[in-house]
Write an enzyme that holds these catalytic residues in place. Sequence first.
Site, PDB file in Angstrom:
ATOM      1  N   ASP A  49       0.836  -1.203   0.000  1.00 20.48           N
ATOM      2  CA  ASP A  49       0.000   0.000   0.000  1.00 20.48           C
ATOM      3  C   ASP A  49       0.871   1.253   0.000  1.00 20.48           C
ATOM      4  O   ASP A  49       0.668   2.173  -0.798  1.00 20.48           O
ATOM      5  CB  ASP A  49      -0.898   0.044   1.248  1.00 20.48           C
ATOM      6  CG  ASP A  49      -1.938  -1.046   1.312  1.00 20.48           C
ATOM      7  OD1 ASP A  49      -3.100  -0.777   0.987  1.00 20.48           O
ATOM      8  OD2 ASP A  49      -1.590  -2.176   1.700  1.00 20.48           O
ATOM      9  N   THR A 120      -6.906  -4.628   0.549  1.00 16.75           N
ATOM     10  CA  THR A 120      -5.715  -4.986   1.326  1.00 16.75           C
ATOM     11  C   THR A 120      -5.916  -6.268   2.119  1.00 16.75           C
ATOM     12  O   THR A 120      -5.026  -7.120   2.181  1.00 16.75           O
ATOM     13  CB  THR A 120      -5.322  -3.836   2.280  1.00 16.75           C
ATOM     14  OG1 THR A 120      -5.070  -2.665   1.508  1.00 16.75           O
ATOM     15  CG2 THR A 120      -4.073  -4.185   3.073  1.00 16.75           C
TER      16      THR A 120
END
Length: 307
Positions: A49, A120
Amino acid sequence: MAQHPVLMRVVGFSITAANRAGEIIREVMNKGELGIVDKGKDDLQTEADRSAQRCIVASLNKLFPKAKVIGEEGNIDLKIPQDWYTNEPDQDFLKNKCPESLKNVSEEDLVIWVDPLDGTSEYTQGFLEHVTVLIGVSVNERAVGGVIHQPYFKTDTGKIGRTIWGVKELGIGGISPATLPNNKFVVTTTRSHSNAVVQSALDALKPDEILRVGGAGYKIIQLLEGKAHAYVFASAGCKKWDTCAPEAVLEANGGTLTDMMGNHYLYGKGVQFPNKGGVLATAKGVNYQDVLDRIPLHIKEAISKNM
């Protein structure tokens, strides 16, 4: 490149940046050191990320310094390796003609919303096909352009990765048109963030099948690929960077994305990040108003109370 309107250049460079971010996401996974940080309830962040956002935001800030770029991971270090910078736009995309209504957009008019790794939780759990990179472009608070990159999509040629783009009044690219099944009604929704209100909305629609997948980007792909007629999430779980690119791409293809009350989200510089009104989206060829009307008033009121 001066001959290309700024909106087209932003989307062209965003395609290239999303592709590079996808490579970084795969590199982090291959190294096996995910560097997971728990940001809160059901909200994880990994090294992928952080690195993917640094790649995208640093590149777009350098290329378009007057545009406002907002990334999910907030203000993080933007000193990046030289080979992470995006130096060339996607040339195939720039062969398209800019819609007349977007030709005179200025850099200052743009807000770019970046979700460097949508899905995620799925990334950490191995559901890699659910992972997307999202870059959405808004003008005058409305989503007009978007890029959805799938780092783990396997093409027929064996190449890894696929990038879908959309610009309103122009159309979409990177994905083949699909036909929806007409003998059943399929809805896609959250894989892991359900609650009583979310389930009540699904029950009210009486779908023949429910696809529970991760990530807003991947849900929209279900609509684009003809696997689902609608995406329904009657809860305040996602944020502007989750929906800006998906809304632009879906609507560029003739679909619709709003909150559960039928209102389009605003994506200006000063808006709040949470999408408190949930998400209701329909694919091209689906009667959006009919789906909206089938959501009971008590569900809409329950969501409105928290807005």
